[in-house]
Write an enzyme that holds these catalytic residues in place. Structure first.
Site, PDB file in Angstrom:
ATOM      1  N   TYR A   1      -6.886   6.847  -0.377  1.00  0.00           N
ATOM      2  CA  TYR A   1      -7.709   7.972  -0.826  1.00  0.00           C
ATOM      3  C   TYR A   1      -7.866   8.925   0.345  1.00  0.00           C
ATOM      4  CZ  TYR A   1     -11.743  10.043  -3.326  1.00  0.00           C
ATOM      5  OH  TYR A   1     -12.613  10.864  -4.005  1.00  0.00           O
TER       6      TYR A   1
ATOM      7  N   GLY B   1     -14.491   5.883   5.247  1.00  0.00           N
ATOM      8  CA  GLY B   1     -13.599   6.990   5.608  1.00  0.00           C
ATOM      9  C   GLY B   1     -13.887   7.419   7.039  1.00  0.00           C
ATOM     10  N   ASP B   2     -12.944   8.139   7.623  1.00  0.00           N
ATOM     11  CA  ASP B   2     -13.142   8.616   8.998  1.00  0.00           C
ATOM     12  C   ASP B   2     -13.973   9.886   8.976  1.00  0.00           C
ATOM     13  OD1 ASP B   2     -11.902   6.637  10.513  1.00  0.00           O
ATOM     14  OD2 ASP B   2      -9.929   7.416   9.953  1.00  0.00           O
TER      15      ASP B   2
ATOM     16  N   TYR C   1     -11.812  -5.339  10.546  1.00  0.00           N
ATOM     17  CA  TYR C   1     -11.094  -4.982  11.775  1.00  0.00           C
ATOM     18  C   TYR C   1     -11.058  -6.173  12.733  1.00  0.00           C
ATOM     19  CZ  TYR C   1     -12.021  -0.578   9.534  1.00  0.00           C
ATOM     20  OH  TYR C   1     -12.085   0.415   8.592  1.00  0.00           O
TER      21      TYR C   1
ATOM     22  N   ALA D   1      -9.637  11.176   2.528  1.00  0.00           N
ATOM     23  CA  ALA D   1     -10.987  11.680   2.813  1.00  0.00           C
ATOM     24  C   ALA D   1     -10.899  13.193   2.953  1.00  0.00           C
ATOM     25  CB  ALA D   1     -11.512  11.050   4.092  1.00  0.00           C
TER      26      ALA D   1
ATOM     27  N   GLN E   1      -7.302  -4.276   9.032  1.00  0.00           N
ATOM     28  CA  GLN E   1      -6.534  -3.271   9.757  1.00  0.00           C
ATOM     29  C   GLN E   1      -5.253  -3.950  10.256  1.00  0.00           C
ATOM     30  OE1 GLN E   1      -5.436  -0.430  10.530  1.00  0.00           O
ATOM     31  NE2 GLN E   1      -7.271   0.492  11.444  1.00  0.00           N
TER      32      GLN E   1
ATOM     33  N   GLU F   1       0.836  -1.206   0.000  1.00  0.00           N
ATOM     34  CA  GLU F   1       0.000   0.000   0.000  1.00  0.00           C
ATOM     35  C   GLU F   1       0.866   1.249   0.000  1.00  0.00           C
ATOM     36  OE1 GLU F   1      -3.524   0.392   2.669  1.00  0.00           O
ATOM     37  OE2 GLU F   1      -2.402   2.080   3.476  1.00  0.00           O
TER      38      GLU F   1
ATOM     39  N   LYS G   1     -21.839  -6.116   4.333  1.00  0.00           N
ATOM     40  CA  LYS G   1     -20.978  -5.501   3.299  1.00  0.00           C
ATOM     41  C   LYS G   1     -20.603  -6.541   2.249  1.00  0.00           C
ATOM     42  CE  LYS G   1     -17.328  -3.390   5.447  1.00  0.00           C
ATOM     43  NZ  LYS G   1     -16.299  -2.387   5.827  1.00  0.00           N
TER      44      LYS G   1
END
Ligand code: FAD
Length: 286
Positions: free
Chosen positions: A49, A108-109, A143, A51, A174, A17, A163
């Site tokens: 990405y 996203g957060d 997670y 956010a 994570q 990543e 999902k």
């Protein structure tokens, strides 16, 4: 190539990543990072990405470079919590136009003062839209220690199942520093009827202070063995780097020895770190 096809092979799939830097001045270097990671013969490269739009446009540009310059499958991350349906539609068209087939669909957060009301509440809403609008291979986040916002792990797994049922082809975890947490998570995921590949995300820790902060935020546990290493070496960067690489290598060897066929390295834009890990694994991955 679709990541689901890579993961289905009878071969270990390795991915890395990277993130597009926030400052424009540093942006040029990301292509050098990609070039160096490409030389490691990993199977795909993911691009985060930002956010809030900070680096969001650059994700497509970097993913396109990976896909079209290096002919390497790119996994473009895409977050939705602060995007309108139109913006997401536009981004999907851009990805398609650049030949990018793989998306990691994320919420996203949320910003601290988040009050709701956007087009997307959870990642599942994005997954549904991607599924309808294009023929993408879709991944999502998971997670092993539970997502920080979710009080009960069982609920978290239930939402994860939803999902996957909405159209996810694979999941990426994570970071975790104790493989037993991942193995335990795999049991719970299977028990919930989730049968897509769950790629373990491995973070080589080379800056222990930074990682302690991000573990606090993400609720990732630091096992005593890891803490002892961080306490001993955190003030000597070269020693911490060596120990962090050894720790990540050991985690991966244990995963492979236990039959896991894929792993993802959070490179933090440090190809030299990923290179050392790959070198440590050269016979194991052959
Ligand atoms: P979701 O799946 O929507 O879950 C978020 C929370 O909502 C969880 O607590 C979940 O249990 C809960 N939930 C889900 N559905 C429901 C429902 N129906 N009702 C009630 N609660 C529900 N962030 C970035 O900004 N950019 C990136 O590129 C990025 N890449 C990442 C890559 C990986 C592999 C991982 C693990 C995380 C990444 N993140 C990234 C961070 C991620 O955006 C955050 O962790 C975010 O807080 C959650 O995103 P999600 O897609 O998992 O959300």
């Amino acid at each position: 190539m679709r990541i689901s096809e890579l993961l289905a092979r009878d071969k270990i799939t390795v991915s890395c990543e990277i993130f597009p830097p926030k400052k424009d001045g540093a942006f040029g270097r990301i292509f050098e990072v990609v070039d160096q990671i490409n030389q490691l013969n990993v199977d795909f490269i993911s691009v985060t990405y930002g956010a809030g739009g900070s680096t969001s446009k650059k994700t497509v540009e970097v993913a396109s470079y990976i896909q079209n310059k290096h002919c390497k499958p790119a996994l473009a991350h895409l977050t939705c919590c602060d995007s309108s349906k139109e913006e997401i539609q536009h981004r999907l068209e851009e990805l398609k136009a650049n030949g990018i087939e793989n998306i990691l669909a994320l919420r996203g957060d949320r910003p601290e003062n988040y009050s709701g009301g956007g087009s997307y509440t959870y990642a599942i809403d994005l997954i549904r839209d991607i599924k309808v609008q294009g023929d993408f291979c879709i991944g999502a986040a998971c997670y092993p220690e539970g997502h920080v916002e979710c009080e009960h792990k069982e609920d978290d797994i239930g939402f994860l199942k939803a999902k996957v049922d909405a159209g996810c082809d694979f999941l990426t975890t994570q970071m975790f520093f104790d493989n037993n947490i991942y193995y335990n998570f795999l049991y719970r995921v299977l028990a919930a009827g989730i049968h897509v590949p769950v790629i373990p995300g491995i973070m080589p820790v080379i800056n222990s202070k930074q990682i302690k902060r991000s573990c606090e935020l993400s609720g990732t546990a630091l096992p005593p063995r890891f803490k002892a290493i961080a306490d001993k070496f955190s003030d000597v960067p070269e020693a911490m780097q060596q120990a962090g690489i050894a720790y990540a290598t050991e985690q991966i060897i244990d995963l492979v020895a236990n039959g896991v066929k894929y792993f993802h390295i959070y490179t933090m834009n440090r190809p030299e770190t990923a290179a050392k890990i790959m070198e440590n694994l050269s016979c194991i991955l052959r």
